[in-house]
Design an enzyme around this catalytic site. Structure first.
Site, mmCIF file in Angstrom:
data_model
loop_
_atom_site.group_PDB
_atom_site.id
_atom_site.type_symbol
_atom_site.label_atom_id
_atom_site.label_comp_id
_atom_site.label_asym_id
_atom_site.label_seq_id
_atom_site.Cartn_x
_atom_site.Cartn_y
_atom_site.Cartn_z
ATOM 1 N N ASP A 234 0.818 -1.210 0.000
ATOM 2 C CA ASP A 234 0.000 0.000 0.000
ATOM 3 C C ASP A 234 0.851 1.258 0.000
ATOM 4 O OD1 ASP A 234 -1.593 -2.297 1.413
ATOM 5 O OD2 ASP A 234 -3.063 -0.905 0.569
ATOM 6 N N LYS A 245 -1.186 -5.229 4.101
ATOM 7 C CA LYS A 245 -2.210 -5.725 5.002
ATOM 8 C C LYS A 245 -1.624 -6.350 6.263
ATOM 9 C CE LYS A 245 -5.554 -5.242 4.595
ATOM 10 N NZ LYS A 245 -6.165 -4.010 5.134
HETATM 11 C C1 LIG Z 1 -2.718 -4.696 -4.793
HETATM 12 S S1 LIG Z 1 -2.496 -3.814 -3.365
HETATM 13 C C2 LIG Z 1 -3.800 -4.474 -2.425
HETATM 14 C C3 LIG Z 1 -3.565 -4.208 -0.972
HETATM 15 O O1 LIG Z 1 -4.684 -3.509 -0.441
HETATM 16 C C4 LIG Z 1 -5.158 -4.269 0.644
HETATM 17 O O2 LIG Z 1 -5.648 -3.496 1.663
HETATM 18 P P1 LIG Z 1 -7.235 -3.206 1.714
HETATM 19 O O3 LIG Z 1 -7.918 -4.502 1.393
HETATM 20 O O4 LIG Z 1 -7.430 -2.728 3.134
HETATM 21 O O5 LIG Z 1 -7.451 -2.135 0.679
HETATM 22 C C5 LIG Z 1 -3.962 -5.049 1.096
HETATM 23 O O6 LIG Z 1 -3.064 -4.257 1.817
HETATM 24 C C6 LIG Z 1 -3.407 -5.480 -0.213
HETATM 25 O O7 LIG Z 1 -2.125 -5.950 -0.161
#
Ligand SMILES: CSC[C@H]1O[C@H](OP(=O)(O)O)[C@H](O)[C@@H]1O
Length: 341
Positions: A234, A245
């Site tokens: 992220d 995550k």
């Molecule tokens: C391809 S990056 C996706 C990334 O986003 C997710 O977080 P969230 O589901 O809270 O938006 C997670 O960190 C993933 O690795």
């Protein structure tokens, strides 16, 4: 269907943003018609649209929506709120900032730039899939021919981007080339992006996969069954520390213990050279309710509150490679994103 896209209507009908509501997957494929910035902010906040690259596209398209719907003054205020809808993924702010360069030229110019962001994301996913596969072939030349068993966490596929995705896009490429034996997908509490979204994507492509309870991941890795771990990001700091995550740092330690590659896959837009190191990255805490409830049913006493960091930071030293749409960076070998720019 793409996780996010722009739907152009012929004037005087206003155009709008189409989202696949990810909170309803895997059981229901519900399409959201996003016609205001406030609707988009709500969708981002409750993770109806999520994933760093998809958030970049959402920021870009949201700016266009703001200008379509109102004046430069009202749009400026709405876009400022949109940019802050989630703090950790740098891509949301990046997408807004990218199209704001054309703000003074009006709606058409901003929309053109937003569509360019979308199309670049599609191309970027294809490039990351290719580069990621080649890195696995370089690191595991014998094993890739036997078939790889790969672990991943959260969701980093086409639901986290426009098409393809990041880490799961690489895994899909390994599958397409006939070199995938199995995917071990961490369920990813508390919102279960792995059990719900990654499993949905892998099932749709017909790829072999199993889910695991997050806390079982490192034991499974320690038993020798995992050939490599691939994750998204992220925000990647200038020194290579990577926010992803919650649970990612833990499985990175497991990869180090087992002596297997730990690979981060993310577009260049996720690299934030203005942030020197991972300890400076703001980590979103999403509050108690997500932790103490499942399917809307509370499982802890009313008095119980929770710590709920949605992300953690993996130190560069634990990262074998960062695969972007433009290059492969080897942090564990001392190479930093800022160095390789
Ligand atoms: C391809 S990056 C996706 C990334 O986003 C997710 O977080 P969230 O589901 O809270 O938006 C997670 O960190 C993933 O690795």
């Amino acid at each position: 269907m793409r996780a996010i896209d722009w739907v152009s209507e012929s004037a005087p009908n206003p155009s709008w943003i189409r989202l696949l509501d990810q909170t309803r997957l895997p059981n229901d494929e519900i399409v959201l018609e996003i016609r205001t910035v406030d609707q988009l902010i709500d969708a981002i906040s409750r993770l109806a649209v999520r994933g760093a690259p998809a958030l970049g596209v959402a920021g870009a398209m949201g700016a266009a929506l703001a200008l379509q719907n109102g004046s430069a003054e009202t749009a400026t205020e709405e876009i400022a709120r949109l940019r802050e809808a989630r703090p950790t993924a740098v891509n949301l702010a990046w997408g807004v900032d990218r199209v704001m360069r054309s703000f003074d030229q009006g709606f058409d110019a901003v929309l053109t730039e937003a569509i360019a962001v979308r199309d670049e994301d599609i191309l970027g996913s294809q490039r990351m899939a290719e580069k990621g596969y080649n890195l696995l072939a370089e690191l595991l030349p014998e094993k890739i021919n036997e078939g790889l068993t790969l672990m991943t966490i959260c969701n980093t596929g086409s639901l986290a981007a426009v098409e393809g995705g990041t880490a799961l896009g690489v895994i899909a490429e390994v599958f397409r080339r006939g070199d995938l034996t199995n995917v071990i997908a961490c369920e990813t509490r508390p919102l279960f992006q792995g059990a719900r979204l990654t499993a949905w994507e892998l099932a749709k492509m017909g790829a072999p996969h199993q889910t695991v309870v997050d806390s079982a991941a490192n034991f499974i890795t320690s038993q020798g069954g995992i050939d490599a771990i691939l994750v998204g990001a992220d925000r990647i700091a200038a020194n290579g520390d990577s926010a992803n995550k919650i649970g990612t740092f833990s499985i990175a330690l497991g990869a180090q213990y087992a002596g297997i590659p730990f690979i981060v896959v993310a577009p260049e837009s996720t690299i934030d050279v203005e942030t020197a190191s991972g300890d400076l990255i703001t980590i979103e805490d999403r509050g108690t309710d997500e932790v103490v409830t499942i399917n809307g049913k509370r499982m802890s006493p009313a008095e119980t509150t929770s710590l709920n960091p949605a992300f953690d930071v993996t130190p560069a030293a634990l990262i074998t490679g960062i695969v972007t749409d433009a290059r492969v960076i080897r942090p564990a070998l001392g190479q930093q994103p800022a160095d390789a720019l």
